[in-house]
Enzyme design. Structure first.
Site, PDB file in Angstrom:
ATOM      1  N   GLY A   1       3.751   6.055  -5.217  1.00  0.00           N
ATOM      2  CA  GLY A   1       3.019   5.052  -4.395  1.00  0.00           C
ATOM      3  C   GLY A   1       4.116   4.214  -3.630  1.00  0.00           C
TER       4      GLY A   1
ATOM      5  N   HIS B   1      14.565   5.398  -5.934  1.00  0.00           N
ATOM      6  CA  HIS B   1      13.981   5.978  -7.129  1.00  0.00           C
ATOM      7  C   HIS B   1      15.021   5.975  -8.329  1.00  0.00           C
ATOM      8  CE1 HIS B   1      10.626   7.208  -4.752  1.00  0.00           C
ATOM      9  NE2 HIS B   1      11.445   8.407  -4.149  1.00  0.00           N
TER      10      HIS B   1
ATOM     11  N   ARG C   1      -0.832  13.358   0.880  1.00  0.00           N
ATOM     12  CA  ARG C   1      -1.552  14.516   0.560  1.00  0.00           C
ATOM     13  C   ARG C   1      -2.953  14.318   0.381  1.00  0.00           C
ATOM     14  NH1 ARG C   1      -2.498  17.393  -4.163  1.00  0.00           N
ATOM     15  NH2 ARG C   1      -2.010  15.394  -5.464  1.00  0.00           N
ATOM     16  N   LYS C   2      -3.224  13.560  -0.712  1.00  0.00           N
ATOM     17  CA  LYS C   2      -4.708  13.287  -1.076  1.00  0.00           C
ATOM     18  C   LYS C   2      -4.934  11.618  -1.180  1.00  0.00           C
ATOM     19  CE  LYS C   2      -6.560  17.263  -3.407  1.00  0.00           C
ATOM     20  NZ  LYS C   2      -7.134  17.845  -4.630  1.00  0.00           N
TER      21      LYS C   2
HETATM   22  P1  A3P Z   1      -0.669  12.373  -3.635  1.00  0.00           P
HETATM   23  O1  A3P Z   1       0.481  13.717  -3.677  1.00  0.00           O
HETATM   24  O2  A3P Z   1      -1.196  12.398  -4.982  1.00  0.00           O
HETATM   25  O3  A3P Z   1      -1.473  12.421  -2.438  1.00  0.00           O
HETATM   26  P2  A3P Z   1       5.351   8.017  -2.882  1.00  0.00           P
HETATM   27  O4  A3P Z   1       5.616   7.256  -1.796  1.00  0.00           O
HETATM   28  O5  A3P Z   1       6.109   7.324  -4.007  1.00  0.00           O
HETATM   29  O6  A3P Z   1       6.427   9.195  -2.721  1.00  0.00           O
HETATM   30  O7  A3P Z   1       4.041   8.622  -3.361  1.00  0.00           O
HETATM   31  C1  A3P Z   1       3.614   9.573  -2.758  1.00  0.00           C
HETATM   32  C2  A3P Z   1       1.934   9.613  -3.195  1.00  0.00           C
HETATM   33  O8  A3P Z   1       1.485   8.240  -2.958  1.00  0.00           O
HETATM   34  C3  A3P Z   1       1.276  10.735  -2.710  1.00  0.00           C
HETATM   35  O9  A3P Z   1       0.173  11.096  -3.656  1.00  0.00           O
HETATM   36  C4  A3P Z   1       0.432   9.883  -1.638  1.00  0.00           C
HETATM   37  O10 A3P Z   1      -0.731  10.609  -0.941  1.00  0.00           O
HETATM   38  C5  A3P Z   1       0.118   8.590  -1.988  1.00  0.00           C
HETATM   39  N1  A3P Z   1      -0.165   7.477  -1.159  1.00  0.00           N
HETATM   40  C6  A3P Z   1       0.640   7.206   0.027  1.00  0.00           C
HETATM   41  N2  A3P Z   1       0.030   6.210   0.681  1.00  0.00           N
HETATM   42  C7  A3P Z   1      -1.163   6.048   0.051  1.00  0.00           C
HETATM   43  C8  A3P Z   1      -2.285   4.981   0.184  1.00  0.00           C
HETATM   44  N3  A3P Z   1      -2.514   4.078   1.030  1.00  0.00           N
HETATM   45  N4  A3P Z   1      -3.390   5.087  -0.522  1.00  0.00           N
HETATM   46  C9  A3P Z   1      -3.465   5.798  -1.722  1.00  0.00           C
HETATM   47  N5  A3P Z   1      -2.274   6.876  -1.969  1.00  0.00           N
HETATM   48  C10 A3P Z   1      -1.248   6.812  -1.342  1.00  0.00           C
END
Ligand code: A3P
Length: 316
Positions: free
Chosen positions: A80, A128, A278-279
């Site tokens: 996130g 990261h 993605r989701k």
């Molecule tokens: P998913 O692949 O489960 O959808 P990061 O930014 O650390 O790479 O994390 C990416 C993950 O955070 C993805 O998860 C993405 O969809 C989710 N994400 C990004 N924005 C979000 C939001 N506003 N609410 C919920 N999940 C979110």
């Protein structure tokens, strides 16, 4: 410039044969990696010149001069980070606007520190990298650090989908192969080690660190952002925070990524950048992991995290 062939930006150092570890991947292809301060990096990433050579960058990051109001956002990939970065930007700027720059424009592994000199204060530098690799100034100047945590089963599943789309570091195997790799800590670094190291920094008050939990942010968005605002001293009112929460909803962020973010200017992995959102759900791991995999994960989690106070709800 031909699509798919962006010009490399950085000059990598020499890769010595004796430093290269060669491992066959799931298709029998040999993958070349190197280990740098406990981090695994594919040689292809270094050779590409699209991001700085980590062997040259880590010493620079360590010595970097930070500003008194810099904020460091730390998270294991897929926890996130993008979401939290955008929220912090809205809190610190006081503007209900998405930045046109993507998060990667302020990502420490993707740039040398001097490239951040032109970013106006407050800078929200994100990474990261494990916390031990942050600039020494972070501790010495007692700078604000935010750690984002997410249910590791969802992290694993999210990372699997994400890396299938990568050009430089693709994962081309099955979910089971990815699962085994994650369990062995073979994804750049181990989730378990990363999390335990971060927790130690919190518990021993080595860093001025505030922990955000993805699931809390999703379920109790406004109070979670409010606590973050208090930690950062931005003291935004409830009305403003409610608007930030709405703008940074999954749909809002996805739309901003498609329509506002200047992805072309900042990255060589354009397709990958488009698939960040993605989701955005809690518990998607249940759609991918078998009962046996989940049990195996629970056992490893119980063993590795037995002394940890970081809790995750694996029923969701
Ligand atoms: P998913 O692949 O489960 O959808 P990061 O930014 O650390 O790479 O994390 C990416 C993950 O955070 C993805 O998860 C993405 O969809 C989710 N994400 C990004 N924005 C979000 C939001 N506003 N609410 C919920 N999940 C979110």
């Amino acid at each position: 410039m031909a699509e798919g062939k962006p010009k490399p930006k950085y000059t990598p150092g020499e890769l010595k044969d004796e430093d290269i570890i060669r491992i066959p991947d799931q298709n029998g292809k040999i993958k070349e990696i190197i280990k740098v301060e406990g981090i695994t990096i594919p040689c292809e990433v270094i050779r590409s010149g699209h991001i700085p050579d980590i062997r040259l960058n880590l010493p620079k990051i360590r010595k970097m001069t930070c500003r008194e109001d810099d904020i460091f956002l730390c998270a294991f990939p897929r926890s996130g980070t993008h979401w939290t970065w955008e929220i912090i930007n809205m809190l610190t700027t006081g503007k209900l606007e998405y930045l046109s720059q993507p998060k990667e424009s302020a990502m420490m592994e993707f740039h040398y520190p001097e490239e951040f000199d032109n970013i106006p204060s407050r800078r929200i530098l994100n990474t990261h990298l494990p916390v031990r690799l942050l600039p020494t100034d972070v501790k010495e100047k007692n700078l604000k650090v935010i750690l984002v945590q997410r249910n590791p089963k969802d992290v694993l599943v999210s990372a699997f989908h994400f890396l299938q789309k990568a050009k430089l570091m693709p994962f081309e195997g099955t979910f089971d192969e990815f699962f085994k790799m994650f369990m062995k800590g073979g994804l750049r670094q181990s989730w378990f080690d990363y999390t335990l190291e971060s927790e130690k920094a919190v518990n021993e008050k080595e860093l001025d660190m505030h922990v955000i939990n993805y699931e809390e942010l999703k379920k109790n968005t406004v109070p979670t952002i409010k606590r973050l605002s208090e930690f950062l001293g931005t003291n935004c009112d409830d009305e403003y925070i409610t608007k930030v929460a709405e703008m940074c909803s999954f749909q809002g962020m996805k739309k901003a990524n498609d329509e506002v973010k200047d992805i072309d200017k900042f990255t060589f992995e354009k397709d990958l950048m488009k698939s960040h959102y993605r989701k955005g759900e809690i518990g998607d791991w249940k759609n991918m992991m078998t009962v046996a995999q989940s049990k195996q994960f629970d056992e490893l989690f119980a063993e590795k995290m037995k002394d940890s106070s970081f809790k995750f709800d694996f029923t969701k």
